[in-house]
Design a protein around this motif. Structure first.
Motif, PDB file in Angstrom:
ATOM      1  N   ALA A 147      -8.273   8.060  -2.117  1.00 53.44           N
ATOM      2  CA  ALA A 147      -9.238   6.963  -2.205  1.00 53.44           C
ATOM      3  C   ALA A 147      -8.552   5.618  -2.035  1.00 53.44           C
ATOM      4  CB  ALA A 147      -9.967   7.024  -3.549  1.00 53.44           C
ATOM      5  N   TRP A 148      -7.380   5.483  -2.646  1.00 53.21           N
ATOM      6  CA  TRP A 148      -6.622   4.229  -2.565  1.00 53.21           C
ATOM      7  C   TRP A 148      -6.223   3.921  -1.120  1.00 53.21           C
ATOM      8  CZ3 TRP A 148      -4.945  -0.005  -5.153  1.00 53.21           C
ATOM      9  CH2 TRP A 148      -3.859  -0.700  -4.617  1.00 53.21           C
ATOM     10  N   MET A 149      -5.558   4.852  -0.479  1.00 54.75           N
ATOM     11  CA  MET A 149      -5.044   4.592   0.862  1.00 54.75           C
ATOM     12  C   MET A 149      -6.176   4.427   1.880  1.00 54.75           C
ATOM     13  SD  MET A 149      -1.782   4.206   0.762  1.00 54.75           S
ATOM     14  CE  MET A 149      -0.981   4.601   2.329  1.00 54.75           C
ATOM     15  N   GLU A 150      -7.196   5.271   1.771  1.00 51.29           N
ATOM     16  CA  GLU A 150      -8.292   5.161   2.737  1.00 51.29           C
ATOM     17  C   GLU A 150      -9.069   3.852   2.565  1.00 51.29           C
ATOM     18  OE1 GLU A 150     -10.563   8.793   2.562  1.00 51.29           O
ATOM     19  OE2 GLU A 150      -9.077   9.891   3.768  1.00 51.29           O
ATOM     20  N   SER A 151      -9.047   3.281   1.362  1.00 53.64           N
ATOM     21  CA  SER A 151      -9.743   2.009   1.148  1.00 53.64           C
ATOM     22  C   SER A 151      -9.042   0.838   1.824  1.00 53.64           C
ATOM     23  CB  SER A 151      -9.883   1.736  -0.353  1.00 53.64           C
ATOM     24  OG  SER A 151      -8.651   1.330  -0.929  1.00 53.64           O
ATOM     25  N   PHE A 152      -7.766   1.026   2.184  1.00 53.95           N
ATOM     26  CA  PHE A 152      -7.010  -0.030   2.861  1.00 53.95           C
ATOM     27  C   PHE A 152      -6.759   0.275   4.336  1.00 53.95           C
ATOM     28  CE2 PHE A 152      -5.784  -0.716  -1.588  1.00 53.95           C
ATOM     29  CZ  PHE A 152      -6.042  -2.081  -1.698  1.00 53.95           C
ATOM     30  N   ALA A 153      -7.194   1.438   4.795  1.00 53.94           N
ATOM     31  CA  ALA A 153      -6.854   1.866   6.155  1.00 53.94           C
ATOM     32  C   ALA A 153      -7.341   0.887   7.216  1.00 53.94           C
ATOM     33  CB  ALA A 153      -7.410   3.264   6.420  1.00 53.94           C
ATOM     34  N   ASP A 154      -8.424   0.183   6.940  1.00 48.77           N
ATOM     35  CA  ASP A 154      -8.935  -0.780   7.918  1.00 48.77           C
ATOM     36  C   ASP A 154      -7.964  -1.934   8.144  1.00 48.77           C
ATOM     37  OD1 ASP A 154      -9.879  -1.531   5.126  1.00 48.77           O
ATOM     38  OD2 ASP A 154     -10.386  -3.369   6.222  1.00 48.77           O
ATOM     39  N   THR A 155      -7.073  -2.175   7.174  1.00 49.04           N
ATOM     40  CA  THR A 155      -6.135  -3.302   7.295  1.00 49.04           C
ATOM     41  C   THR A 155      -4.923  -2.953   8.141  1.00 49.04           C
ATOM     42  OG1 THR A 155      -4.786  -2.763   5.329  1.00 49.04           O
ATOM     43  CG2 THR A 155      -6.823  -4.020   4.973  1.00 49.04           C
ATOM     44  N   TRP A 156      -4.774  -1.700   8.544  1.00 48.63           N
ATOM     45  CA  TRP A 156      -3.567  -1.280   9.258  1.00 48.63           C
ATOM     46  C   TRP A 156      -3.696  -1.387  10.774  1.00 48.63           C
ATOM     47  CZ3 TRP A 156      -3.711   3.893   6.146  1.00 48.63           C
ATOM     48  CH2 TRP A 156      -3.459   3.624   4.800  1.00 48.63           C
ATOM     49  N   GLU A 157      -4.839  -1.808  11.261  1.00 44.59           N
ATOM     50  CA  GLU A 157      -5.053  -1.839  12.712  1.00 44.59           C
ATOM     51  C   GLU A 157      -4.069  -2.755  13.434  1.00 44.59           C
ATOM     52  OE1 GLU A 157      -6.923   0.060  14.675  1.00 44.59           O
ATOM     53  OE2 GLU A 157      -7.503   1.208  12.884  1.00 44.59           O
ATOM     54  N   HIS A 187       0.851  -1.200   0.000  1.00 42.31           N
ATOM     55  CA  HIS A 187       0.000   0.000   0.000  1.00 42.31           C
ATOM     56  C   HIS A 187       0.886   1.250   0.000  1.00 42.31           C
ATOM     57  CE1 HIS A 187      -2.863  -2.647   2.633  1.00 42.31           C
ATOM     58  NE2 HIS A 187      -2.893  -3.021   1.371  1.00 42.31           N
ATOM     59  N   HIS A 188       1.899   1.204   0.840  1.00 47.06           N
ATOM     60  CA  HIS A 188       2.815   2.327   1.019  1.00 47.06           C
ATOM     61  C   HIS A 188       3.553   2.651  -0.271  1.00 47.06           C
ATOM     62  CE1 HIS A 188       7.087   3.438   2.050  1.00 47.06           C
ATOM     63  NE2 HIS A 188       6.468   4.421   2.655  1.00 47.06           N
ATOM     64  N   ALA A 189       3.971   1.617  -1.008  1.00 54.75           N
ATOM     65  CA  ALA A 189       4.677   1.854  -2.266  1.00 54.75           C
ATOM     66  C   ALA A 189       3.783   2.612  -3.248  1.00 54.75           C
ATOM     67  CB  ALA A 189       5.131   0.528  -2.875  1.00 54.75           C
ATOM     68  N   ILE A 190       2.516   2.223  -3.328  1.00 54.33           N
ATOM     69  CA  ILE A 190       1.609   2.903  -4.250  1.00 54.33           C
ATOM     70  C   ILE A 190       1.292   4.320  -3.770  1.00 54.33           C
ATOM     71  CG2 ILE A 190      -0.740   2.855  -5.190  1.00 54.33           C
ATOM     72  CD1 ILE A 190      -0.422  -0.057  -5.732  1.00 54.33           C
ATOM     73  N   ALA A 191       1.268   4.528  -2.466  1.00 55.13           N
ATOM     74  CA  ALA A 191       1.100   5.892  -1.956  1.00 55.13           C
ATOM     75  C   ALA A 191       2.195   6.807  -2.498  1.00 55.13           C
ATOM     76  CB  ALA A 191       1.110   5.896  -0.428  1.00 55.13           C
TER      77      ALA A 191
END
Length: 416
Positions: free
Chosen positions: A212-222, A194-198
């Motif tokens: 939109a990209w990063m916020e769509s994965f934010a739930d996976t960072w918990e 995710h970070h690389a694409i950011a």
């Protein structure tokens, strides 16, 4: 002896130790928050497992602070104690971590390269080789050490994420995005991909898409450690910064960056400091946030784990008006150069210390000194590490100083 999840032999007969090592590998490669627990469970299962002790030492060294270094040393000593009958790979790995602990980073790098050549499935070693290349500013080798083990690790999403970041740092953005997306297709919970694409989307100015990209994965960072959790949110904050939505940036700072930070973690501190500075360069009042960070920085004054980190600390201390601490830190940086090996010393003396003086001058509003100090070192700032997205801040400080110095000169001319 048994094999780990990478198919590599570990000198232990404890299945419980292997299971814990496998959890540790997954946690480290995935930036999880339970790496420490896993490696200590491995040691508890087999106190004679040299590799487990070396892994524990490596974990603490990644924290880049004095307290963690002190925790690392007993594990490293125990690893050496039990390393007489271990495999060649384990012996090399222990040597690499010992070199790291001794600040012989060139030796550590060479040893990780040797492991990659002989044992290309050892991804923890590759990850740590990349880490050292990152903080010594060698983006080409950061990419190369990951790329060369790709044939031995098909469908390994963690490695794909590592290659993607290396490609991005080498400005091969199309290839970087392709392999990062492959990593995420294999495992949605891959925060480094995710970070690389950011980084890619920021570089290409794809701001709305990046949010939109990063916020769509934010739930996976918990379940990420605080470093990558806060850092991925930091990238989201940079997008909103580009949109000039400063209220949103401050909210992210307060809720997902400093609020969720490990307040004692150098990397978490650096992320918070850099975001406050970016806001101030845009004229945003950050209120008392410098004062809230500064008490956690006192222990950093004589630490000097990484020059990249020191430039942030000394700036924050100056902004919080701890001028005695600032002077103490600048003197300590100079003294530090007397005790490190030549591989590291040159960048400290010729780049980091002049840059630190320039950063302090900017914090104090002495813009002419900032320009004089930063201008000669800007072309070499990659030597102190950090990503493009992180280092661009120093160029922004320089440009702000140039404009501010011109304005001061113009104002002086008018009033005179």
């Amino acid at each position: 002896m048994l094999k780990d999840a990478q198919g590599l032999v570990v000198t232990t007969y404890s299945a419980n130790a292997i299971a814990a090592i496998n959890r540790f590998l997954d946690q480290m490669l995935g930036y999880g928050k339970d790496a420490e627990t896993a490696v200590l469970q491995a040691i508890a299962a087999d106190p004679t497992c040299a590799l487990a002790h070396a892994y524990a030492a490596a974990y603490y060294l990644t924290q880049e602070n004095r307290k963690a270094w002190q925790l690392a040393l007993p594990y490293l000593q125990t690893a050496q104690q039990y390393c007489t009958k271990v495999t060649a790979r384990e012996k090399l790995y222990i040597q690499a971590i010992l070199a790291w602990a001794n600040q012989e980073i060139d030796v550590a790098i060479a040893t990780h390269e040797e492991i990659a050549n002989q044992f290309p499935r050892d991804l923890i070693s590759v990850q740590q080789g990349q880490y050292h290349y990152f903080y010594t500013g060698n983006k080409e080798k950061l990419l190369e050490i990951a790329q060369k083990v790709l044939p031995s690790n098909p469908q390994q999403h963690y490695l794909y994420g590592m290659v993607a970041f290396g490609l991005e740092q080498c400005h091969q953005l199309k290839a970087a995005e392709k392999i990062a997306r492959q990593a995420i297709a294999l495992n949605r919970y891959d925060p480094w991909a995710h970070h690389a694409i950011a980084h890619i989307m920021e570089t290409q100015g794809r701001v709305d898409e990046g949010i939109a990209w990063m916020e769509s994965f934010a739930d996976t960072w918990e379940d990420c450690n605080s470093m990558l959790y806060t850092h991925n949110w930091w990238h989201i904050a940079l997008y909103y910064l580009q949109l000039k939505n400063y209220e949103k940036v401050l909210k992210l700072y307060d809720t997902h960056i400093w609020e969720r930070a490990n307040k004692q973690s150098p990397k978490d501190q650096v992320g918070a400091i850099s975001l406050l500075l970016r806001l101030e360069l845009r004229g945003v009042d950050v209120e008392n946030r410098w004062q809230n960070i500064s008490p956690y920085l006192y222990s950093r004054i004589d630490e000097h784990a990484l020059p990249f980190q020191d430039l942030h600390y000394v700036y924050a201390l100056a902004k919080a008006e701890h001028h005695d601490w600032v002077n103490q830190m600048l003197q300590s940086m100079q003294y530090h150069t007397l005790s490190i090996n030549p591989f590291l010393r040159r960048s400290w003396v010729e780049v980091a210390i002049p840059a630190a003086r320039g950063m302090v001058a900017h914090a104090k509003g002495d813009f002419n000194t900032t320009v004089a100090a930063l201008k000669p070192v800007l072309p070499r700032l990659h030597e102190i590490g950090g990503s493009h997205a992180q280092r661009v801040l120093f160029g922004q400080v320089y440009q702000d100083a140039v404009l501010s110095a011109q304005k001061q000169s113009w104002d002086y001319g008018i009033t005179a």
